[in-house]
Enzyme design. Structure first.
Site, PDB file in Angstrom:
ATOM      1  N   ASP A 451       0.930  -1.147   0.147  1.00  0.00           N
ATOM      2  CA  ASP A 451      -0.244   0.035   0.008  1.00  0.00           C
ATOM      3  C   ASP A 451       0.818   1.219   0.138  1.00  0.00           C
ATOM      4  O   ASP A 451       2.045   1.297   0.396  1.00  0.00           O
ATOM      5  CB  ASP A 451      -0.887  -0.073   1.039  1.00  0.00           C
ATOM      6  N   GLU A 454       3.343   6.555  -2.804  1.00  0.00           N
ATOM      7  CA  GLU A 454       3.292   7.903  -3.409  1.00  0.00           C
ATOM      8  C   GLU A 454       3.800   9.093  -2.888  1.00  0.00           C
ATOM      9  O   GLU A 454       3.888  10.074  -3.088  1.00  0.00           O
ATOM     10  CB  GLU A 454       1.692   8.080  -3.873  1.00  0.00           C
ATOM     11  N   ASP A 515      -8.910   3.980  -4.025  1.00  0.00           N
ATOM     12  CA  ASP A 515      -9.890   4.447  -2.934  1.00  0.00           C
ATOM     13  C   ASP A 515     -11.255   4.807  -3.731  1.00  0.00           C
ATOM     14  O   ASP A 515     -11.478   6.083  -3.850  1.00  0.00           O
ATOM     15  CB  ASP A 515      -9.459   5.396  -1.778  1.00  0.00           C
TER      16      ASP A 515
END
Length: 777
Positions: A451, A454, A515
């Site tokens: 996860d 970025e 998301d």
């Protein structure tokens, strides 16, 4: 892209903003000197310009005007001179490099490239006083010398595109479009490039990574900066990729990790401008059809290896399972409710303190994780675990990572962020990190969710010696690689579950779409994003079925589920509940029916996955990818091909059970009821029991297998063949058995009502059964 009037950490960097500033110096490519047609190298002269404010009829503008040097002492040249190199990599790939440096960068050090670009000898040159033309059977490249330009033409001599310089402006303002240029920033003397190319009327542009905006990027400005998008309905991206393809028959890859902005006719309709923050310009140009272009690009940057069979089954998850008891309970209910499933994912709740990632199961809530993993495996389940490469201040790994200097620092040697962020350019840090993952994988964990990724700081200083200006976008690629390689080393499987990516990340599948909101618009945007990413060479992709942010509305979840299972990888994840038994009995039955569809289709899915892995193609792709000569196909963004033979049109409107569907040329057969439709036309089609439009290309064989509760229980010695041959011309398909991973062709000829094999695998002990003809079971 979100816009704020104040600076925020990790905001996307838009390098195009430098090309409108009055204080900067501009240099326009005008003339090529000392060009050696044999080596295709020479010196490019750049004339100095500045923007100057001008009033005309009471309106102020700032066009370009040629200017003199204003440096002191007067030892600096008025203009700039850079090295131009054109190299021919393959019959369909041409590389253009422009740099102030005398030497070329070492390609072996580029994480983006999977191979060293080769040299092709099929290109022949023709030279005269003003131009040099290189040509082969795929097209031609024309280079102007006295007035510099590069023009690309296809095999028929039709212009694909060309560079646009200051002399090519046809507008009243010579800054429309921004000419092919270099800007020298007054702030720090860095140089950025604007590579401007001609856009044809009606030309369409696709790619750029997992972009949630309109599928055709014409008219858009795309900022390529990896960011936590926090949505699927803005211009920001978890997975920017500096590659695009055009409906005109070409593609481009900008070989850099520096910030990029692509302006596809947004600022000026007739031009594409590639704004690059790199100090050199390195472009690969590809000729061909969409399939040929993507094949060339993935030959260069790598292709997705085939993930394990079990990964194509259902992944069940939520935010988040928090205990061994809860995981065991979900596993039992999946089996008791007869929901086929292969993976249970534990998100942020498996540590002692939720979100505090220390790579250790909570001792208070997971009494015996090793035994739990063994028991799950006996039930046909794999376990996936969440983690991230950021250590919060209270995490005990924060101090260890800092003391061992495994983290990103700033120029003063301090942490540039609140968290300690692993520096994946440091081999020792990678080894330390992978050892923590290895302990979990050796315990029996099958997949690691990679996860985030970025947030690599722009102001960071990395072990590589580079700043975040170059390392930020590379961070997802290095992160993906670290997780994938240790997983492969320990388990033998090629599988991760990653959110962030850059060019080359397709070598480390699988990636999912971030998301998503729980809305119809988010569902549609999710599909556009998956199609865009697939056109950048990502064969395998997933998303959070039903949306992530809030509880999935039952009606939306029911329509989203078939779309979710008709992608390569399928995961139910987000705000609880996600489990079907937490909704109505009708929903649970619809859920089960959709999942069983995927498990029945597993021989088709696995064969298509193998084919896509071999060729560098996406499993879900726009209609034009397979039908480039069908003009209407280039406009469609809410349908897709799932492999070679299945066309999927999800239902995006609340309480809908039908929709208009465009079908490419040929005959198409409804998978659910056997109705036959003519292609090359729009059709209004009603969904069957499964709320999705699913059509089969005529003359196809779709192999099926018996329903099992996990892929481990599937009986590959019993294969059901669904034959779609409405015109009695025969049918073809492929199959790939997991134990050998070799593609086999299947073909059948038709004579009346008799179907005869003309080709099938030579394997022994396979019971081939024709179970359906043209959708009639």
């Amino acid at each position: 892209m979100r816009s704020y009037d104040f600076p925020l950490h990790n905001n996307p960097v838009d390098v195009s903003e430098e090309f409108v500033k009055l204080e900067n110096d501009y240099f326009f490519a005008t003339k090529l000197t000392d060009f050696d047609a044999g080596t295709a190298e020479g010196t490019l002269e750049w004339r100095r310009y500045n923007r100057k404010v001008r009033m005309a009829f009471n309106q102020m503008n700032a066009p370009f005007t040629e200017s003199e040097s204003w440096e002191f002492p007067p030892e600096y040249p008025r203009d700039e001179y850079q090295q131009l190199s054109v190299s021919f990599v393959t019959p369909q790939t041409v590389r253009i490099r422009i740099s102030p440096k005398q030497h070329k960068d070492d390609d072996s050090k580029s994480p983006m490239l999977a191979v060293q670009p080769g040299t092709d000898n099929t290109w022949k040159k023709i030279e005269d006083e003003s131009t040099v033309t290189y040509t082969n059977s795929c097209g031609s490249v024309i280079i102007g010398k006295n007035l510099w330009y590069i023009e690309f033409r296809d095999a028929d001599g039709q212009k694909l595109t060309q560079t646009l310089g200051i002399a090519d402006s046809k507008a009243l303002m010579n800054s429309d479009p921004v000419p092919f240029s270099v800007v020298r920033r007054a702030a720090d003397l860095k140089r950025f490039y604007a590579a401007t190319f001609f856009l044809s009327p009606g030309e369409k542009i696709f790619g750029c990574g997992e972009s949630f905006t309109r599928l055709d990027k014409r008219g858009q400005k795309i900022v390529l900066w990896a960011t936590d998008a926090l949505s699927v309905q803005t211009g920001e991206m978890y997975k920017p990729v500096p590659f695009f393809m055009s409906s005109m028959g070409y593609g481009m890859f900008t070989h850099t990790s520096a910030p990029l902005t692509y302006d596809f006719g947004c600022s000026y309709d007739g031009a594409t401008t590639v704004y690059s923050g790199d100090d050199s310009l390195d472009l690969f140009f590809f000729f061909g059809t969409p399939k040929e272009i993507l094949s060339e690009y993935t030959t260069l940057t790598g292709r997705s290896p085939l993930p394990p069979l079990w990964s194509f089954g259902l992944w069940m998850s939520r935010i988040t399972y928090r205990s061994e008891e809860e995981v065991r309970n979900v596993a039992a209910k999946l089996r008791n409710h007869r929901i086929p499933c292969d993976v249970i994912h534990i998100d942020t709740g498996w540590f002692e303190t939720e979100w505090r990632c220390n790579y250790r199961f909570s001792t208070s809530r997971f009494k015996d994780p090793a035994q739990m993993l063994k028991d799950l495996k006996k039930q046909g389940f794999r376990l996936s675990l969440w983690q991230l490469p950021y250590f919060t201040p209270r995490n005990e790994l924060n101090r260890e990572a800092c003391e061992k200097n495994y983290v990103v620092r700033d120029s003063d040697g301090n942490l540039p962020t609140e968290d300690a962020i692993i520096d994946f350019t440091n081999p020792d840090a990678v080894f330390w990190y992978q050892n923590m993952l290895a302990g979990l994988l050796k315990m029996g964990v099958s997949a690691i969710k990679a996860d985030f990724g970025e947030g690599a700081p722009l102001q960071g200083v990395y072990h590589s010696g580079k700043s975040g200006f170059y390392e930020h976008n590379l961070y997802p690629l290095r992160y993906n690689k670290a997780v994938a390689e240790i997983t492969k080393q320990v388990t033998g499987d090629t599988i991760i579950w990653a959110r962030s990516a850059w060019a080359g990340s397709q070598r480390y599948p699988v990636h999912w779409g971030g998301d998503a909101e729980n809305t119809d618009n988010a569902m549609a945007a999710t599909l556009r994003a998956g199609l865009s990413l697939g056109l950048c060479g990502f064969s395998f992709w997933s998303h959070d079925i039903g949306g992530f942010v809030k509880r999935s509305p039952e009606e939306l979840y029911s329509r989203w589920m078939p779309f979710g299972v008709l992608t390569s990888h399928s995961r139910c994840h987000g705000e609880p509940p996600k489990e079907p038994w937490e909704y109505s009995d009708t929903f649970e039955e619809n859920f089960r029916r959709a999942v069983e569809l995927k498990y029945r289709l597993m021989p088709y899915i696995y064969a298509q996955a193998k084919l896509c892995s071999d060729c560098g193609f996406p499993m879900i792709r726009p209609l034009f990818f397979d039908h480039p000569d069908d003009h209407t196909s280039w406009f469609i963004e809410d349908e897709y091909m799932f492999g070679n033979d299945l066309l999927v049109a999800p239902l995006f409107r609340e309480n809908s059970n039908s929709r208009n569907v465009y079908l490419p040329q040929g005959l198409w057969i409804d998978y659910q009821n056997g109705d036959i439709y003519d292609g090359g036309a729009w059709q209004n089609i009603t969904a069957g029991d499964i709320p999705v439009i699913l059509l089969v290309r005529n003359n196809s064989i779709i192999p099926h297998i018996g329903i099992a509760q996990s892929t481990a229980e599937m009986n590959w010695s019993e294969i059901d063949l669904f034959i779609y041959d409405s015109d009695k011309k025969g049918a073809e398909g492929t199959i790939c058995f997991p134990d050998e991973q070799i593609l086999h062709n299947i073909s059948i000829k038709t004579s009346g009502n008799v179907y005869t094999f003309t080709e099938k695998p030579g394997r022994q002990n396979i019971n081939w059964k024709i179970s359906a003809i043209n959708g009639r079971r």
